[in-house]
Design a protein around this motif. Structure first.
Motif, PDB file in Angstrom:
ATOM      1  N   ALA A   8      45.418  24.286  43.003  1.00  0.00           N
ATOM      2  CA  ALA A   8      46.227  24.986  44.001  1.00  0.00           C
ATOM      3  C   ALA A   8      46.885  26.213  43.384  1.00  0.00           C
ATOM      4  N   GLN A   9      47.321  26.085  42.149  1.00  0.00           N
ATOM      5  CA  GLN A   9      47.914  27.192  41.398  1.00  0.00           C
ATOM      6  C   GLN A   9      46.975  27.497  40.236  1.00  0.00           C
ATOM      7  N   ARG A  10      46.835  28.761  39.930  1.00  0.00           N
ATOM      8  CA  ARG A  10      45.984  29.143  38.800  1.00  0.00           C
ATOM      9  C   ARG A  10      46.828  29.769  37.709  1.00  0.00           C
ATOM     10  N   LEU A  11      46.625  29.313  36.506  1.00  0.00           N
ATOM     11  CA  LEU A  11      47.271  29.913  35.348  1.00  0.00           C
ATOM     12  C   LEU A  11      46.612  31.255  35.116  1.00  0.00           C
ATOM     13  N   ASP A  12      47.405  32.306  35.123  1.00  0.00           N
ATOM     14  CA  ASP A  12      46.916  33.666  34.933  1.00  0.00           C
ATOM     15  C   ASP A  12      46.099  33.754  33.643  1.00  0.00           C
ATOM     16  N   GLU A  13      44.977  34.473  33.703  1.00  0.00           N
ATOM     17  CA  GLU A  13      44.099  34.580  32.535  1.00  0.00           C
ATOM     18  C   GLU A  13      44.826  35.147  31.318  1.00  0.00           C
ATOM     19  N   ASP A  14      45.773  36.076  31.525  1.00  0.00           N
ATOM     20  CA  ASP A  14      46.528  36.621  30.398  1.00  0.00           C
ATOM     21  C   ASP A  14      47.370  35.541  29.730  1.00  0.00           C
ATOM     22  N   LYS A  15      47.984  34.676  30.542  1.00  0.00           N
ATOM     23  CA  LYS A  15      48.780  33.581  29.972  1.00  0.00           C
ATOM     24  C   LYS A  15      47.882  32.551  29.310  1.00  0.00           C
ATOM     25  N   LEU A  16      46.720  32.321  29.901  1.00  0.00           N
ATOM     26  CA  LEU A  16      45.789  31.344  29.354  1.00  0.00           C
ATOM     27  C   LEU A  16      45.373  31.736  27.937  1.00  0.00           C
ATOM     28  N   THR A  17      45.176  33.028  27.710  1.00  0.00           N
ATOM     29  CA  THR A  17      44.750  33.468  26.380  1.00  0.00           C
ATOM     30  C   THR A  17      45.869  33.355  25.358  1.00  0.00           C
ATOM     31  N   THR A  18      47.134  33.264  25.811  1.00  0.00           N
ATOM     32  CA  THR A  18      48.249  33.145  24.861  1.00  0.00           C
ATOM     33  C   THR A  18      48.467  31.711  24.392  1.00  0.00           C
ATOM     34  N   LEU A  19      47.838  30.747  25.059  1.00  0.00           N
ATOM     35  CA  LEU A  19      47.977  29.360  24.621  1.00  0.00           C
ATOM     36  C   LEU A  19      47.326  29.182  23.260  1.00  0.00           C
ATOM     37  N   LYS A  20      47.906  28.338  22.454  1.00  0.00           N
ATOM     38  CA  LYS A  20      47.371  28.077  21.123  1.00  0.00           C
ATOM     39  C   LYS A  20      46.055  27.323  21.218  1.00  0.00           C
ATOM     40  N   GLU A  21      45.138  27.677  20.346  1.00  0.00           N
ATOM     41  CA  GLU A  21      43.905  26.912  20.239  1.00  0.00           C
ATOM     42  C   GLU A  21      44.206  25.643  19.470  1.00  0.00           C
ATOM     43  N   HIS A  22      43.757  24.525  20.029  1.00  0.00           N
ATOM     44  CA  HIS A  22      43.997  23.253  19.372  1.00  0.00           C
ATOM     45  C   HIS A  22      43.045  22.215  19.941  1.00  0.00           C
ATOM     46  N   GLN A  23      42.375  21.499  19.100  1.00  0.00           N
ATOM     47  CA  GLN A  23      41.439  20.463  19.540  1.00  0.00           C
ATOM     48  C   GLN A  23      42.156  19.207  20.015  1.00  0.00           C
ATOM     49  N   MET A  24      43.416  19.048  19.709  1.00  0.00           N
ATOM     50  CA  MET A  24      44.291  17.973  20.161  1.00  0.00           C
ATOM     51  C   MET A  24      43.885  16.586  19.693  1.00  0.00           C
ATOM     52  N   ASN A  25      42.776  16.422  19.038  1.00  0.00           N
ATOM     53  CA  ASN A  25      42.386  15.139  18.443  1.00  0.00           C
ATOM     54  C   ASN A  25      42.634  13.942  19.357  1.00  0.00           C
ATOM     55  N   GLY A  26      42.094  14.013  20.562  1.00  0.00           N
ATOM     56  CA  GLY A  26      42.211  12.907  21.500  1.00  0.00           C
ATOM     57  C   GLY A  26      43.393  13.008  22.439  1.00  0.00           C
ATOM     58  N   HIS A  27      44.256  13.968  22.246  1.00  0.00           N
ATOM     59  CA  HIS A  27      45.427  14.140  23.099  1.00  0.00           C
ATOM     60  C   HIS A  27      45.261  15.371  23.986  1.00  0.00           C
ATOM     61  N   GLY A  28      44.175  15.413  24.721  1.00  0.00           N
ATOM     62  CA  GLY A  28      43.922  16.531  25.614  1.00  0.00           C
ATOM     63  C   GLY A  28      42.666  17.299  25.271  1.00  0.00           C
ATOM     64  N   ARG A  29      41.913  16.833  24.311  1.00  0.00           N
ATOM     65  CA  ARG A  29      40.678  17.515  23.927  1.00  0.00           C
ATOM     66  C   ARG A  29      39.707  17.551  25.104  1.00  0.00           C
ATOM     67  N   HIS A  30      39.184  18.731  25.379  1.00  0.00           N
ATOM     68  CA  HIS A  30      38.221  18.980  26.450  1.00  0.00           C
ATOM     69  C   HIS A  30      38.792  18.657  27.831  1.00  0.00           C
ATOM     70  N   LYS A  31      40.108  18.800  27.961  1.00  0.00           N
ATOM     71  CA  LYS A  31      40.760  18.614  29.253  1.00  0.00           C
ATOM     72  C   LYS A  31      41.129  19.980  29.810  1.00  0.00           C
ATOM     73  N   CYS A  32      41.284  20.049  31.108  1.00  0.00           N
ATOM     74  CA  CYS A  32      41.472  21.306  31.824  1.00  0.00           C
ATOM     75  C   CYS A  32      42.923  21.779  31.792  1.00  0.00           C
ATOM     76  N   CYS A  33      43.132  22.972  31.244  1.00  0.00           N
ATOM     77  CA  CYS A  33      44.475  23.569  31.213  1.00  0.00           C
ATOM     78  C   CYS A  33      44.947  23.941  32.613  1.00  0.00           C
ATOM     79  N   GLN A  34      44.026  24.263  33.504  1.00  0.00           N
ATOM     80  CA  GLN A  34      44.413  24.587  34.882  1.00  0.00           C
ATOM     81  C   GLN A  34      44.995  23.341  35.559  1.00  0.00           C
ATOM     82  N   CYS A  35      44.389  22.188  35.324  1.00  0.00           N
ATOM     83  CA  CYS A  35      44.920  20.929  35.868  1.00  0.00           C
ATOM     84  C   CYS A  35      46.302  20.636  35.284  1.00  0.00           C
ATOM     85  N   ALA A  36      46.459  20.844  33.971  1.00  0.00           N
ATOM     86  CA  ALA A  36      47.748  20.602  33.314  1.00  0.00           C
ATOM     87  C   ALA A  36      48.804  21.546  33.867  1.00  0.00           C
ATOM     88  N   TYR A  37      48.437  22.803  34.062  1.00  0.00           N
ATOM     89  CA  TYR A  37      49.355  23.789  34.636  1.00  0.00           C
ATOM     90  C   TYR A  37      49.808  23.336  36.023  1.00  0.00           C
TER      91      TYR A  37
END
Length: 91
Positions: A8-37
């Motif tokens: 319903a809401q989209r995280l702006d692409e500019d903000k998306l690129t500012t998020l830290k890269e992190h594999q999360m080791n099972g705590h969100g790995r390969h999960k959707c940032c748009q869903c989390a937002y």
């Protein structure tokens, strides 16, 4: 593969690129940032005081536009802040 969930809401692409890269080791790995937002946004717009990121409810994704390898925790926090701002601006 992109996330199949409706965002319903989209995280702006500019903000998306500012998020830290992190594999999360099972705590969100390969999960959707748009869903989390969106989870954070909904909770912020409701001014919920006890907030929680439900990682299991996030869509699976391998697509860059959904925040591949980015922190879903940061996306959730941004959504929460934006949701609070929406509430304040509209009330």
């Amino acid at each position: 593969m992109p996330c199949n969930a409706v965002h319903a809401q989209r995280l702006d692409e500019d903000k998306l690129t500012t998020l830290k890269e992190h594999q999360m080791n099972g705590h969100g790995r390969h999960k959707c940032c748009q869903c989390a937002y969106n989870q954070g946004y909904e909770q912020g717009a409701q001014l919920r005081e006890n907030i929680s990121l439900n990682i299991n409810a996030l869509g699976d994704t391998q697509a860059g536009g959904d925040g591949r390898h980015k922190s879903v925790h940061q996306a959730f926090a941004l959504g929460y802040i934006d949701g609070i701002n929406h509430f304040i601006d509209n009330n």
